[in-house]
Design an enzyme around this catalytic site. Structure first.
Site, PDB file in Angstrom:
ATOM      1  N   GLY A  29      -6.208  14.276  21.834  1.00 50.42           N
ATOM      2  CA  GLY A  29      -4.892  13.920  22.376  1.00 50.42           C
ATOM      3  C   GLY A  29      -4.261  15.017  23.206  1.00 50.42           C
ATOM      4  O   GLY A  29      -4.910  15.976  23.606  1.00 50.42           O
ATOM      5  N   LEU A  31      -3.241  14.624  26.260  1.00 52.22           N
ATOM      6  CA  LEU A  31      -4.215  14.464  27.343  1.00 52.22           C
ATOM      7  C   LEU A  31      -3.764  15.144  28.633  1.00 52.22           C
ATOM      8  O   LEU A  31      -2.572  15.185  28.940  1.00 52.22           O
ATOM      9  CB  LEU A  31      -4.434  12.968  27.593  1.00 52.22           C
ATOM     10  CG  LEU A  31      -4.868  12.180  26.354  1.00 52.22           C
ATOM     11  CD1 LEU A  31      -4.984  10.695  26.690  1.00 52.22           C
ATOM     12  CD2 LEU A  31      -6.181  12.694  25.772  1.00 52.22           C
ATOM     13  N   GLY A  34      -8.154  16.669  32.844  1.00 54.48           N
ATOM     14  CA  GLY A  34      -9.566  16.776  32.465  1.00 54.48           C
ATOM     15  C   GLY A  34      -9.992  15.568  31.621  1.00 54.48           C
ATOM     16  O   GLY A  34     -11.020  14.938  31.882  1.00 54.48           O
ATOM     17  N   HIS A  35      -9.172  15.228  30.607  1.00 55.49           N
ATOM     18  CA  HIS A  35      -9.484  14.051  29.784  1.00 55.49           C
ATOM     19  C   HIS A  35      -9.501  12.786  30.654  1.00 55.49           C
ATOM     20  O   HIS A  35     -10.364  11.926  30.500  1.00 55.49           O
ATOM     21  CB  HIS A  35      -8.403  13.828  28.707  1.00 55.49           C
ATOM     22  CG  HIS A  35      -8.299  14.909  27.687  1.00 55.49           C
ATOM     23  ND1 HIS A  35      -7.202  15.725  27.575  1.00 55.49           N
ATOM     24  CD2 HIS A  35      -9.154  15.293  26.705  1.00 55.49           C
ATOM     25  CE1 HIS A  35      -7.374  16.569  26.571  1.00 55.49           C
ATOM     26  NE2 HIS A  35      -8.550  16.332  26.030  1.00 55.49           N
ATOM     27  N   GLN A  59     -12.106  20.948  11.979  1.00 56.55           N
ATOM     28  CA  GLN A  59     -12.667  21.885  12.966  1.00 56.55           C
ATOM     29  C   GLN A  59     -11.746  23.063  13.239  1.00 56.55           C
ATOM     30  O   GLN A  59     -12.031  23.881  14.103  1.00 56.55           O
ATOM     31  CB  GLN A  59     -13.060  21.149  14.256  1.00 56.55           C
ATOM     32  CG  GLN A  59     -11.908  20.622  15.092  1.00 56.55           C
ATOM     33  CD  GLN A  59     -12.407  19.753  16.237  1.00 56.55           C
ATOM     34  OE1 GLN A  59     -12.842  18.623  16.027  1.00 56.55           O
ATOM     35  NE2 GLN A  59     -12.365  20.268  17.458  1.00 56.55           N
ATOM     36  N   GLN A 148     -17.535  19.793  30.518  1.00 56.70           N
ATOM     37  CA  GLN A 148     -18.304  21.036  30.620  1.00 56.70           C
ATOM     38  C   GLN A 148     -17.494  22.248  30.143  1.00 56.70           C
ATOM     39  O   GLN A 148     -18.034  23.253  29.718  1.00 56.70           O
ATOM     40  CB  GLN A 148     -18.732  21.218  32.092  1.00 56.70           C
ATOM     41  CG  GLN A 148     -19.417  22.517  32.421  1.00 56.70           C
ATOM     42  CD  GLN A 148     -20.713  22.710  31.656  1.00 56.70           C
ATOM     43  OE1 GLN A 148     -21.412  21.746  31.331  1.00 56.70           O
ATOM     44  NE2 GLN A 148     -21.027  23.960  31.349  1.00 56.70           N
ATOM     45  N   GLN A 153     -19.800  23.210  22.678  1.00 59.26           N
ATOM     46  CA  GLN A 153     -19.663  21.921  21.977  1.00 59.26           C
ATOM     47  C   GLN A 153     -20.654  20.911  22.563  1.00 59.26           C
ATOM     48  O   GLN A 153     -21.290  20.145  21.831  1.00 59.26           O
ATOM     49  CB  GLN A 153     -18.223  21.428  22.137  1.00 59.26           C
ATOM     50  CG  GLN A 153     -18.004  19.984  21.703  1.00 59.26           C
ATOM     51  CD  GLN A 153     -16.532  19.631  21.638  1.00 59.26           C
ATOM     52  OE1 GLN A 153     -15.860  19.997  20.697  1.00 59.26           O
ATOM     53  NE2 GLN A 153     -16.028  18.911  22.609  1.00 59.26           N
ATOM     54  N   VAL A 176     -12.238  20.297  34.954  1.00 59.81           N
ATOM     55  CA  VAL A 176     -11.154  20.068  35.924  1.00 59.81           C
ATOM     56  C   VAL A 176     -10.238  21.291  35.857  1.00 59.81           C
ATOM     57  O   VAL A 176      -9.888  21.759  34.763  1.00 59.81           O
ATOM     58  CB  VAL A 176     -10.384  18.770  35.598  1.00 59.81           C
ATOM     59  CG1 VAL A 176      -9.230  18.572  36.569  1.00 59.81           C
ATOM     60  CG2 VAL A 176     -11.333  17.578  35.656  1.00 59.81           C
ATOM     61  N   SER A 186      -5.451  21.418  26.650  1.00 61.92           N
ATOM     62  CA  SER A 186      -4.201  21.024  25.975  1.00 61.92           C
ATOM     63  C   SER A 186      -3.421  22.260  25.550  1.00 61.92           C
ATOM     64  O   SER A 186      -2.200  22.238  25.440  1.00 61.92           O
ATOM     65  CB  SER A 186      -4.510  20.170  24.745  1.00 61.92           C
ATOM     66  OG  SER A 186      -5.256  19.048  25.130  1.00 61.92           O
TER      67      SER A 186
HETATM   68  O1  PAF Z   1     -13.251  18.396  22.355  1.00 60.07           O
HETATM   69  C1  PAF Z   1     -12.452  17.920  21.520  1.00 60.07           C
HETATM   70  O2  PAF Z   1     -11.308  17.559  21.826  1.00 60.07           O
HETATM   71  C2  PAF Z   1     -12.893  17.799  20.069  1.00 60.07           C
HETATM   72  O3  PAF Z   1     -13.673  18.873  19.675  1.00 60.07           O
HETATM   73  C3  PAF Z   1     -13.586  16.459  19.762  1.00 60.07           C
HETATM   74  C4  PAF Z   1     -14.899  16.324  20.517  1.00 60.07           C
HETATM   75  C5  PAF Z   1     -12.667  15.308  20.116  1.00 60.07           C
HETATM   76  C6  PAF Z   1     -13.915  16.378  18.260  1.00 60.07           C
HETATM   77  O4  PAF Z   1     -12.751  16.462  17.488  1.00 60.07           O
END
Ligand code: PAF
Length: 285
Positions: A29, A31, A34-35, A59, A148, A153, A176, A186
């Site tokens: 979220g 956003l 880039g998203h 995480q 990227q 990740q 982006v 974010s």
């Molecule tokens: O890149 C992210 O925003 C997070 O690591 C993901 C892939 C949504 C997993 O929580």
């Protein structure tokens, strides 16, 4: 655009898509452009598209920014609604992890998790891999879209998908950037105007290293020094790492490989930023 909060309803909506191709963009979220570019790729390449918004607590490490991670669902839904999505999945924490405080089953990916972000943030990639595996099983996408910008990740998810035979394709989309080169994140919302000026030194350093690579430089130490040189110009910047690595394995780069990635993590004021640039014989991305 349907907004769904339970796993059961998400699975039901998924079943109504039948054999249509399905693109999936997992997010936490708040956003940004880039998203939204990932969502545009998904909508263009698939008959259906789903975005998830879930700030995944597993995480984040104990001293990290889970509590202050920016959240604004109304704003996110307003940004997504014109993009032609079918569904947004917004589960609560106890929907994803009913056996609080976290899952009993954890996905551990060896290899690319064992350096850089993996060393600095113990448990981070196990949290990412586990939640992404859950989301893949719930949503069953044909293609999943990642930026990227989070290169390590991407390496971890790609390895997990290969090792566990998830029947989907990981699509990696270019980072982006703001007009001055700062990678969209974010977390940029936390940067003060002074931090913001300093933060652009990260991408400046990466671009300088990429120019050296284009000119034929292949020594990791020289490429890394170019990034350090740029970062040294900022007074409120603490460097976690600057490293030239193999983009797939995240092993240290060995000269002779055709591709490399320079990854940087640095703290600017109270905000930790990561960025990278992918190098190959072709132009950097
Ligand atoms: O890149 C992210 O925003 C997070 O690591 C993901 C892939 C949504 C997993 O929580």
């Amino acid at each position: 655009m349907k907004v769904v909060t339970t796993i059961a309803e998400m699975q039901h909506v998924r079943s109504t898509f039948g054999a249509d191709t399905l693109g999936f963009v997992p997010t936490m979220g708040y956003l940004h452009a880039g998203h939204l570019s990932l969502v545009r790729y998904s909508v263009a390449e698939n008959m259906r598209s789903v975005v998830s918004i879930f700030v995944n607590p597993t995480q984040f490490g104990p001293g990290e920014d889970l509590a202050r991670y920016p959240r604004d669902l109304e704003r996110d839904l307003a940004l997504l609604s014109p993009l032609g999505l079918d569904c947004v999945f917004v589960p609560a924490v106890n929907e994803m992890y009913p056996s609080a405080p976290g899952p009993s089953t954890v996905v551990t990916v060896h290899g690319p998790t064992e350096c850089l972000e993996g060393s600095m943030r113990p448990g981070h990639f196990a949290g990412v891999a586990t939640v992404v595996a859950k989301l893949f099983n719930i949503i069953r996408p044909t293609r999943a879209y990642f930026g990227q910008k989070d290169a390590q990740q991407v390496a971890v998810i790609t390895k997990m998908v290969d090792d566990l035979n998830f029947p989907l394709r990981v699509v990696v989309c270019p980072t982006v950037r703001e007009a001055d080169g700062l990678a969209m994140s974010s977390r940029n919302v936390f940067l003060t105007p002074t931090d913001r000026e300093t933060a652009k030194l990260i991408s400046c350093g990466l671009f300088a290293a990429a120019a050296l690579w284009q000119a034929g430089e292949r020594k990791a130490a020289v490429l890394e020094a170019a990034v350090h040189e740029s970062l040294r110009q900022g007074s409120f910047i603490a460097i976690d790492y600057v490293a030239v690595v193999d983009p797939l394995t995240f092993d240290p780069y060995t000269s002779g490989s055709s591709a490399a990635l320079i990854a940087v993590a640095a703290r600017v004021g109270a905000t930790r930023l990561i960025d990278n640039i992918l190098l190959s014989r072709a132009a950097p991305v």
